[in-house]
Design a protein around this motif. Sequence first.
Motif, PDB file in Angstrom:
ATOM      1  N   PHE A 163       6.430  16.698  -5.234  1.00  0.00           N
ATOM      2  CA  PHE A 163       7.719  17.098  -5.495  1.00  0.00           C
ATOM      3  C   PHE A 163       8.676  17.507  -4.492  1.00  0.00           C
ATOM      4  CE2 PHE A 163      11.025  19.651  -7.495  1.00  0.00           C
ATOM      5  CZ  PHE A 163      11.396  19.095  -8.616  1.00  0.00           C
ATOM      6  N   PHE A 164       8.342  18.178  -3.638  1.00  0.00           N
ATOM      7  CA  PHE A 164       8.968  18.724  -2.426  1.00  0.00           C
ATOM      8  C   PHE A 164       9.000  17.749  -1.327  1.00  0.00           C
ATOM      9  CE2 PHE A 164       8.712  22.554  -4.935  1.00  0.00           C
ATOM     10  CZ  PHE A 164      10.246  22.620  -5.106  1.00  0.00           C
ATOM     11  N   ASN A 165       8.085  16.679  -1.264  1.00  0.00           N
ATOM     12  CA  ASN A 165       8.230  15.477  -0.372  1.00  0.00           C
ATOM     13  C   ASN A 165       9.720  15.079  -0.047  1.00  0.00           C
ATOM     14  OD1 ASN A 165       7.983  13.394   1.376  1.00  0.00           O
ATOM     15  ND2 ASN A 165       6.004  12.634   0.313  1.00  0.00           N
ATOM     16  N   LYS A 166      10.111  15.125   0.720  1.00  0.00           N
ATOM     17  CA  LYS A 166      11.612  14.673   0.955  1.00  0.00           C
ATOM     18  C   LYS A 166      11.828  13.264   0.648  1.00  0.00           C
ATOM     19  CE  LYS A 166      14.392  18.184   2.790  1.00  0.00           C
ATOM     20  NZ  LYS A 166      13.716  18.902   3.578  1.00  0.00           N
ATOM     21  N   ALA A 167      10.740  12.372   1.035  1.00  0.00           N
ATOM     22  CA  ALA A 167      10.887  11.047   0.724  1.00  0.00           C
ATOM     23  C   ALA A 167      10.898  10.582  -0.626  1.00  0.00           C
ATOM     24  CB  ALA A 167       9.556  10.100   1.175  1.00  0.00           C
ATOM     25  N   ASN A 168      10.516  11.757  -1.691  1.00  0.00           N
ATOM     26  CA  ASN A 168      10.432  11.357  -3.071  1.00  0.00           C
ATOM     27  C   ASN A 168      11.679  11.819  -3.652  1.00  0.00           C
ATOM     28  OD1 ASN A 168       7.992  10.231  -2.777  1.00  0.00           O
ATOM     29  ND2 ASN A 168       7.083  12.189  -3.406  1.00  0.00           N
ATOM     30  N   LYS A 169      12.706  12.603  -3.029  1.00  0.00           N
ATOM     31  CA  LYS A 169      13.878  12.852  -3.335  1.00  0.00           C
ATOM     32  C   LYS A 169      13.884  13.652  -4.613  1.00  0.00           C
ATOM     33  CE  LYS A 169      15.666   8.619  -0.967  1.00  0.00           C
ATOM     34  NZ  LYS A 169      16.614   8.602  -0.234  1.00  0.00           N
ATOM     35  N   CYS A 170      13.288  14.706  -5.088  1.00  0.00           N
ATOM     36  CA  CYS A 170      13.429  15.210  -6.224  1.00  0.00           C
ATOM     37  C   CYS A 170      14.059  16.509  -6.030  1.00  0.00           C
ATOM     38  CB  CYS A 170      11.911  15.546  -6.879  1.00  0.00           C
ATOM     39  SG  CYS A 170      10.704  14.216  -6.839  1.00  0.00           S
TER      40      CYS A 170
ATOM     41  N   GLU B 202       0.695  -1.256  -0.042  1.00  0.00           N
ATOM     42  CA  GLU B 202      -0.190   0.193  -0.040  1.00  0.00           C
ATOM     43  C   GLU B 202       0.934   1.403  -0.155  1.00  0.00           C
ATOM     44  OE1 GLU B 202      -0.766  -2.056   3.089  1.00  0.00           O
ATOM     45  OE2 GLU B 202      -1.186  -3.397   1.374  1.00  0.00           O
ATOM     46  N   LYS B 203       1.933   1.175   0.813  1.00  0.00           N
ATOM     47  CA  LYS B 203       2.727   2.268   0.852  1.00  0.00           C
ATOM     48  C   LYS B 203       3.566   2.462  -0.669  1.00  0.00           C
ATOM     49  CE  LYS B 203       6.058   4.511   3.896  1.00  0.00           C
ATOM     50  NZ  LYS B 203       7.258   4.556   5.117  1.00  0.00           N
ATOM     51  N   ILE B 204       4.021   1.433  -0.947  1.00  0.00           N
ATOM     52  CA  ILE B 204       4.485   1.774  -2.343  1.00  0.00           C
ATOM     53  C   ILE B 204       3.578   2.232  -3.412  1.00  0.00           C
ATOM     54  CG2 ILE B 204       5.653   0.237  -4.469  1.00  0.00           C
ATOM     55  CD1 ILE B 204       6.667  -1.407  -2.266  1.00  0.00           C
ATOM     56  N   ALA B 205       2.252   1.750  -3.298  1.00  0.00           N
ATOM     57  CA  ALA B 205       1.555   2.235  -4.345  1.00  0.00           C
ATOM     58  C   ALA B 205       1.120   3.839  -4.150  1.00  0.00           C
ATOM     59  CB  ALA B 205       0.135   1.403  -4.046  1.00  0.00           C
ATOM     60  N   ALA B 206       0.844   4.050  -2.799  1.00  0.00           N
ATOM     61  CA  ALA B 206       0.917   5.458  -2.641  1.00  0.00           C
ATOM     62  C   ALA B 206       2.151   6.236  -3.052  1.00  0.00           C
ATOM     63  CB  ALA B 206       0.645   5.714  -0.776  1.00  0.00           C
ATOM     64  N   GLN B 207       3.082   5.945  -2.907  1.00  0.00           N
ATOM     65  CA  GLN B 207       4.222   6.608  -3.305  1.00  0.00           C
ATOM     66  C   GLN B 207       4.350   6.681  -5.083  1.00  0.00           C
ATOM     67  OE1 GLN B 207       8.378   5.321  -2.925  1.00  0.00           O
ATOM     68  NE2 GLN B 207       8.966   7.373  -2.524  1.00  0.00           N
ATOM     69  N   GLU B 208       3.950   5.666  -5.743  1.00  0.00           N
ATOM     70  CA  GLU B 208       3.722   5.487  -6.862  1.00  0.00           C
ATOM     71  C   GLU B 208       2.592   6.670  -7.467  1.00  0.00           C
ATOM     72  OE1 GLU B 208       5.546   4.427  -9.216  1.00  0.00           O
ATOM     73  OE2 GLU B 208       7.123   3.148  -8.240  1.00  0.00           O
ATOM     74  N   LYS B 209       1.696   6.836  -6.647  1.00  0.00           N
ATOM     75  CA  LYS B 209       0.466   7.636  -7.042  1.00  0.00           C
ATOM     76  C   LYS B 209       1.232   9.257  -6.985  1.00  0.00           C
ATOM     77  CE  LYS B 209      -3.965   6.246  -6.033  1.00  0.00           C
ATOM     78  NZ  LYS B 209      -4.829   6.044  -4.930  1.00  0.00           N
ATOM     79  N   GLU B 210       2.041   9.349  -5.755  1.00  0.00           N
ATOM     80  CA  GLU B 210       2.506  10.492  -5.957  1.00  0.00           C
ATOM     81  C   GLU B 210       3.655  11.015  -7.127  1.00  0.00           C
ATOM     82  OE1 GLU B 210       4.655  11.742  -2.335  1.00  0.00           O
ATOM     83  OE2 GLU B 210       2.723  12.209  -1.238  1.00  0.00           O
ATOM     84  N   PHE B 211       4.369  10.121  -7.511  1.00  0.00           N
ATOM     85  CA  PHE B 211       5.100   9.973  -8.859  1.00  0.00           C
ATOM     86  C   PHE B 211       4.153  10.364 -10.012  1.00  0.00           C
ATOM     87  CE2 PHE B 211       8.709   6.849  -7.395  1.00  0.00           C
ATOM     88  CZ  PHE B 211       9.015   7.716  -6.303  1.00  0.00           C
TER      89      PHE B 211
END
Lengths: 705, 213
Positions: free
Chosen positions: A582-589, A548-557
């Motif tokens: 984009f500015f979410n640190k976890a996403n590292k952009c 679920e967490k992975i899916a949530a991150q992919e949704k953010e991508f």
Amino acid sequence: MFAWLDHRTGLKNLLALMLLEGVPGGARWRYVWGSCLAFVFSIQLVTGLMLMTAYSPSSSQAWASVHFIQYQMDFGWLIRGLHHFGSQTMVVLIALHMLQVVIAGAHLPPREVNWWLGIGLLSVTFGLSLTGYLLPWDQKGFWATDVATNIAGSLPMFGADVKQQAVGGPDSGNHTLTRFYALHVGILPLSLIVLLIAHITIFRRHGVTSKENQDGLVTSPQNEHAPGSEPFWPRQAFYDLIACMFIFGLMLTAVLYGFAHPVTPPAAEEGAEPGLYDRIARWGVEGKGAELDAAADRDTAGYPARPEWYFLFLFQLLKYFPGDYAIFGTVIIPNGAMLLLFLLPLFGIGSLRKVGHFFGILVMVTLVVMAGLLTLKALDDDRPEGVLWGILKNKDDEKAKKAAEDFQHKVHAAEILARRACQLAMEGSPVEGGHFLIRNDPYITGQKLFKEKCASCHNFTRQPFEKEEYPFESMTDGKTASDLGDFGRPEWVAGLLKNPLDKHFFGRVTEPGKDDKGKVVPQPVFDGMKGWRDDIDSVRVDEKWKPEKIAAQEKEFALIAKWLADQAGPKEKRDDAGQAAFFNKANKCSGCHMVEKKEKDGAKIVFVKKGGKTGPDLTGYGSAEWIRAMIMSPGHKSRYGKANRMPAFRNPDGAGSELSLQEFRETNKDMPPSMVSPLTDIDREMIIRWIRRDYRPVYGGSPIR
Amino acid sequence: MAEDNNRRSFLGWLTVGIGGIFSVFLGVPVVAYVIDPRHRKGPKSAMKLVEGVKLNELAPGGTPLQGVVRDTRTDGWTLYPNDVIGRVWLVQVGARPDLSTPEKLAEFNARTTAEKASYLFVFTTKCPHLGCFVNLNGAGNGFACPCHSATFNLDGQRAAAGNPAQRGMDTLAWEIDADDPELNRIKVIFKSYEANNAEKIPLGGGDKETPNL
């Protein structure tokens, strides 16, 4: 009332003179052709005058003004269509008229002078057709006329002088149009009218050629009651009118069938649907009326030039007389045929009448059949399958078949350009001339330029997108860079985030490196995004993320991809959730990429650049400005910096360009001179618009709207 | 004989009738084509930047300044992507309004042209008499048309008696350009109006406006 008018003007006598002419032997359907010709000519006069009020005879304006008549003016499509098909009708009717005259023996003494006047009328009509064909200054007219005037120029003795005189100089252009225009609307119609008056007057002197009136007794209203005679009014007049209406019906059918390229009109103001009247008044946009090809452009590779169909027999004749023998096809045979026609009445003098009559029919029928066969052959040659079920075709002639296929291919390509040009001109034509619509069209020319300038490195394949009306060829010869077909679209960014080293993205940007065993292998240059993807994936593994967490991150991508794609649009429309992702640190952009961020400063909303500097600046990503900087300065620190492998494309021409180039070299000392390629400003803008699917033409460097 | 005559007159009337119907059939589109110019609309009106003049170059009671307005211009079939569509005169009459916040700017821009005139007049340079280009007079304290001696005061009203103009100089709708960081530029909707008419009627369609009598 009528009595008063008649007393003052003699109207009654005039009408009687015009209408009560005796028709010896009575009214006949076969006498209608002359009247029909006069009728169609009068339609040509009326519609021609109408066209004159809106036409501009100059090489930069003629096409655009005809486009305006065809697509914008109320009933312009009808007026122009009737004029166009009227000219073809004239040619056909003349052939029928001549055939009828010769079959009746009406060219024989004492009517030979009228026959000669008729030949004069035939020549003037051909002259009108030839000059009129050029006036729209479209590709068709331009190339056909170029050929026609070059034929004149290749004639012995005075050929070159005649051509230069007709064209108005060594080459065709403004002066050709003004000359042809003067011929078409002044000199030739006036000549035609004078000849026509003489033709009708002499006809009235001799009357119709019936059994009763072979010797051309002088007819007059008075012999209306001569035995077997009947006045013109009303029966013959009625026959004539019915025939004229029938012919007009045929012309109108052609106009309504429609040979023009349909276009989409600019969005109606205030969203109002056009009413029935407006729709019919501007029926040209639905393709009614005569065809308008793309504007003439002398810089066209291999335009498939053909004359109007009724000149195809002359065109075909040329094919049989190559090189030095060409004069047989251009001068000797056509003029010989005209001379023979001219002399035709003289074969029937006195007691020879019967022989001459028969000979005349023989000549006339032979000429019509020959011209017909040549026309058919010309049409047949241009079609791989031939005409008339291919009976004229030599099935084994592969070369001829190939030539016909090539011709059809070129016709098809020309039609695409014509449709495109007619569509673009709905917004208005550039002042430089209608041909700049295509020259500065991102769809046609931008695509071509991309192929020339970019496709040796970049592929270009595209997902079908909305309504793409025009054909597009994928470019797959690129070897060393990304595929720009869908560049800047959310799917493109999402794909890049998923697999940065896919061949669509950075996978082909490589340089020789060594693997663990010291073997030389290609190494990707841009491993930054690959590193990012590996980071993301390893975090997911190390921290044992739940699906679920992975899916949530992919949704953010996906939100990020959409937000980056929206960078090309207006600031206000960008999605806040995308920015947050984009500015979410976890996403590292934002650790590597700088981008403009929407923030609140008290009550005010401000846009501030935030983020790291190791990757390209993504502000306005995919916009014309972003791509422009990428093309002109790919090694800039806001783009790919030292990692860049793409040449910079700079404008080498024009005032100030040398200064900008010098400044560029000073600030890009690392870049070898061979990495700076020439590309003009307009060409660059067209490539940018092509990539961005922004197909508005570039008007003299100024964007439209 | 009588029967024959009847037949003739019937054919005659039929011929006249068909000919008449045809003339109308072709005549209607021909007339519609000829009067096509009546359907041509004027340029679309939108707020366009006035170039070449800044508000801080003006002063109340000072000399008017001229600005230029550019836009896409369509001339029949020709499109000029960035042409001069007209020039305007700017006359400052009162103090600059308070524009310190976006709300105040929005409030000022929402006012009517007549209300804004307590600060600034924006006139087209086209003379309301017969359309010549109106210049400043020699002294710079009014306007003068070079063609038929129409004269106007700085507020655009007709100056002397015997003035050929039927109305004062035409004011244009304008606003302060919010995109200019200094708020020193204005935008106008450039229009031309019917000449020699006491009423102010936009050319190419649009509602009648209040003239500057």
